[in-house]
Design a protein around this motif. Structure first.
Motif, PDB file in Angstrom:
ATOM      1  N   LYS A  37      -2.874  15.539 -20.520  1.00 35.12           N
ATOM      2  CA  LYS A  37      -3.817  14.446 -20.775  1.00 35.12           C
ATOM      3  C   LYS A  37      -5.113  14.648 -19.994  1.00 35.12           C
ATOM      4  CE  LYS A  37      -0.510  10.912 -22.173  1.00 35.12           C
ATOM      5  NZ  LYS A  37       0.086   9.594 -21.858  1.00 35.12           N
ATOM      6  N   ALA A  38      -5.010  15.150 -18.767  1.00 33.69           N
ATOM      7  CA  ALA A  38      -6.207  15.445 -17.979  1.00 33.69           C
ATOM      8  C   ALA A  38      -7.003  16.578 -18.628  1.00 33.69           C
ATOM      9  CB  ALA A  38      -5.821  15.807 -16.547  1.00 33.69           C
ATOM     10  N   THR A  39      -6.310  17.574 -19.133  1.00 31.08           N
ATOM     11  CA  THR A  39      -6.981  18.678 -19.823  1.00 31.08           C
ATOM     12  C   THR A  39      -7.690  18.176 -21.069  1.00 31.08           C
ATOM     13  OG1 THR A  39      -5.377  20.288 -18.991  1.00 31.08           O
ATOM     14  CG2 THR A  39      -6.644  20.918 -20.940  1.00 31.08           C
ATOM     15  N   LEU A  40      -7.039  17.323 -21.829  1.00 31.08           N
ATOM     16  CA  LEU A  40      -7.649  16.765 -23.033  1.00 31.08           C
ATOM     17  C   LEU A  40      -8.915  15.985 -22.679  1.00 31.08           C
ATOM     18  CD1 LEU A  40      -7.551  16.331 -26.082  1.00 31.08           C
ATOM     19  CD2 LEU A  40      -6.090  14.337 -25.668  1.00 31.08           C
ATOM     20  N   SER A  41      -8.842  15.210 -21.630  1.00 33.56           N
ATOM     21  CA  SER A  41     -10.014  14.451 -21.178  1.00 33.56           C
ATOM     22  C   SER A  41     -11.141  15.398 -20.760  1.00 33.56           C
ATOM     23  CB  SER A  41      -9.613  13.545 -20.011  1.00 33.56           C
ATOM     24  OG  SER A  41     -10.708  12.821 -19.548  1.00 33.56           O
ATOM     25  N   HIS A  42     -10.781  16.470 -20.073  1.00 36.54           N
ATOM     26  CA  HIS A  42     -11.766  17.465 -19.632  1.00 36.54           C
ATOM     27  C   HIS A  42     -12.425  18.155 -20.836  1.00 36.54           C
ATOM     28  CE1 HIS A  42     -13.660  20.416 -17.062  1.00 36.54           C
ATOM     29  NE2 HIS A  42     -13.114  21.388 -17.776  1.00 36.54           N
ATOM     30  N   ILE A  43     -11.614  18.497 -21.820  1.00 31.87           N
ATOM     31  CA  ILE A  43     -12.142  19.127 -23.037  1.00 31.87           C
ATOM     32  C   ILE A  43     -13.144  18.198 -23.714  1.00 31.87           C
ATOM     33  CG2 ILE A  43     -11.545  19.853 -25.390  1.00 31.87           C
ATOM     34  CD1 ILE A  43      -8.813  20.753 -24.235  1.00 31.87           C
ATOM     35  N   GLU A  44     -12.772  16.938 -23.850  1.00 34.37           N
ATOM     36  CA  GLU A  44     -13.652  15.972 -24.506  1.00 34.37           C
ATOM     37  C   GLU A  44     -14.953  15.799 -23.724  1.00 34.37           C
ATOM     38  OE1 GLU A  44     -10.942  12.686 -24.812  1.00 34.37           O
ATOM     39  OE2 GLU A  44     -10.137  13.400 -26.732  1.00 34.37           O
ATOM     40  N   GLN A  45     -14.856  15.802 -22.387  1.00 35.54           N
ATOM     41  CA  GLN A  45     -16.060  15.663 -21.558  1.00 35.54           C
ATOM     42  C   GLN A  45     -16.952  16.900 -21.686  1.00 35.54           C
ATOM     43  OE1 GLN A  45     -16.894  12.792 -19.816  1.00 35.54           O
ATOM     44  NE2 GLN A  45     -18.857  13.850 -19.797  1.00 35.54           N
ATOM     45  N   MET A  46     -16.345  18.076 -21.671  1.00 33.78           N
ATOM     46  CA  MET A  46     -17.114  19.311 -21.835  1.00 33.78           C
ATOM     47  C   MET A  46     -17.857  19.302 -23.167  1.00 33.78           C
ATOM     48  SD  MET A  46     -14.553  22.296 -20.437  1.00 33.78           S
ATOM     49  CE  MET A  46     -15.656  23.610 -20.914  1.00 33.78           C
ATOM     50  N   GLN A  47     -17.147  18.897 -24.224  1.00 32.10           N
ATOM     51  CA  GLN A  47     -17.744  18.877 -25.548  1.00 32.10           C
ATOM     52  C   GLN A  47     -18.875  17.848 -25.606  1.00 32.10           C
ATOM     53  OE1 GLN A  47     -14.925  18.165 -28.710  1.00 32.10           O
ATOM     54  NE2 GLN A  47     -16.222  19.206 -30.201  1.00 32.10           N
ATOM     55  N   GLU A  64      -9.976  23.550 -31.949  1.00 33.78           N
ATOM     56  CA  GLU A  64      -8.704  24.278 -31.847  1.00 33.78           C
ATOM     57  C   GLU A  64      -8.029  23.993 -30.507  1.00 33.78           C
ATOM     58  OE1 GLU A  64      -8.762  28.500 -32.551  1.00 33.78           O
ATOM     59  OE2 GLU A  64     -10.186  28.273 -34.201  1.00 33.78           O
ATOM     60  N   TRP A  65      -8.808  23.997 -29.451  1.00 33.58           N
ATOM     61  CA  TRP A  65      -8.290  23.762 -28.113  1.00 33.58           C
ATOM     62  C   TRP A  65      -7.703  22.350 -28.028  1.00 33.58           C
ATOM     63  CZ3 TRP A  65     -11.794  24.037 -23.137  1.00 33.58           C
ATOM     64  CH2 TRP A  65     -10.990  24.119 -21.996  1.00 33.58           C
ATOM     65  N   ARG A  66      -8.452  21.383 -28.514  1.00 33.84           N
ATOM     66  CA  ARG A  66      -8.015  19.986 -28.491  1.00 33.84           C
ATOM     67  C   ARG A  66      -6.732  19.818 -29.317  1.00 33.84           C
ATOM     68  NH1 ARG A  66     -12.387  17.903 -30.085  1.00 33.84           N
ATOM     69  NH2 ARG A  66     -11.824  17.834 -32.275  1.00 33.84           N
ATOM     70  N   ASP A  67      -6.691  20.426 -30.503  1.00 33.40           N
ATOM     71  CA  ASP A  67      -5.498  20.334 -31.347  1.00 33.40           C
ATOM     72  C   ASP A  67      -4.265  20.896 -30.639  1.00 33.40           C
ATOM     73  OD1 ASP A  67      -7.066  19.198 -33.313  1.00 33.40           O
ATOM     74  OD2 ASP A  67      -7.137  21.005 -34.574  1.00 33.40           O
ATOM     75  N   ALA A  68      -4.443  22.010 -29.944  1.00 42.40           N
ATOM     76  CA  ALA A  68      -3.322  22.631 -29.219  1.00 42.40           C
ATOM     77  C   ALA A  68      -2.833  21.716 -28.102  1.00 42.40           C
ATOM     78  CB  ALA A  68      -3.737  23.984 -28.659  1.00 42.40           C
ATOM     79  N   ILE A  69      -3.754  21.118 -27.369  1.00 46.13           N
ATOM     80  CA  ILE A  69      -3.368  20.226 -26.269  1.00 46.13           C
ATOM     81  C   ILE A  69      -2.717  18.955 -26.826  1.00 46.13           C
ATOM     82  CG2 ILE A  69      -4.226  18.815 -24.354  1.00 46.13           C
ATOM     83  CD1 ILE A  69      -4.101  21.816 -23.744  1.00 46.13           C
ATOM     84  N   GLU A  70      -3.249  18.423 -27.910  1.00 47.21           N
ATOM     85  CA  GLU A  70      -2.646  17.228 -28.518  1.00 47.21           C
ATOM     86  C   GLU A  70      -1.221  17.520 -28.992  1.00 47.21           C
ATOM     87  OE1 GLU A  70      -5.577  16.142 -31.439  1.00 47.21           O
ATOM     88  OE2 GLU A  70      -6.676  14.890 -29.998  1.00 47.21           O
ATOM     89  N   LYS A  71      -0.997  18.729 -29.486  1.00 48.40           N
ATOM     90  CA  LYS A  71       0.349  19.128 -29.907  1.00 48.40           C
ATOM     91  C   LYS A  71       1.279  19.183 -28.693  1.00 48.40           C
ATOM     92  CE  LYS A  71       2.854  22.720 -32.388  1.00 48.40           C
ATOM     93  NZ  LYS A  71       2.798  24.008 -33.063  1.00 48.40           N
TER      94      LYS A  71
END
Length: 103
Positions: A37-47, A64-71
């Motif tokens: 969840k922290a990684t997903l938040s970081h990805i969204e912030q980076m984007q 792709e990165w977000r989809d993998a983390i959500e999975k």
């Protein structure tokens, strides 16, 4: 073929051990889920900040990165849901082991 209470108790001994070991992994799943969840938040912030993908990132896009983390998050949550069922099963197994008359 009919099973006796004594036979059922013998059969459940191994199941109980296996179930207990599975439940012991709950803390690891919780940590992994929090990390994801922290990684997903970081990805969204980076984007949102318009940052580029890191050079060592194996994904071709943020999507792709977000989809993998959500999975991974979904998989982790499914594991935690399964552990909740296993806790209930363990309670039932232990109750049976303690209270079922063998005669």
């Amino acid at each position: 073929m009919s099973m006796t209470v004594a036979g059922a108790k013998i059969a459940l001994e191994g199941v109980i051990i296996k179930t207990q070991k599975s439940i012991e992994r709950e803390v690891a799943y919780l940590k992994e889920l929090a990390d994801d969840k922290a990684t997903l938040s970081h990805i969204e912030q980076m984007q949102a900040d318009g940052e580029p993908l890191p050079d060592n990132n194996p994904y071709g896009s943020f999507s792709e990165w977000r989809d993998a983390i959500e999975k991974e998050i979904k998989t982790g949550q499914n594991s935690l849901d399964r552990i909740e069922i296993e806790k209930a099963e363990l309670m039932a197994f232990n109750y049976f082991m303690e209270t079922a008359p063998e005669a």
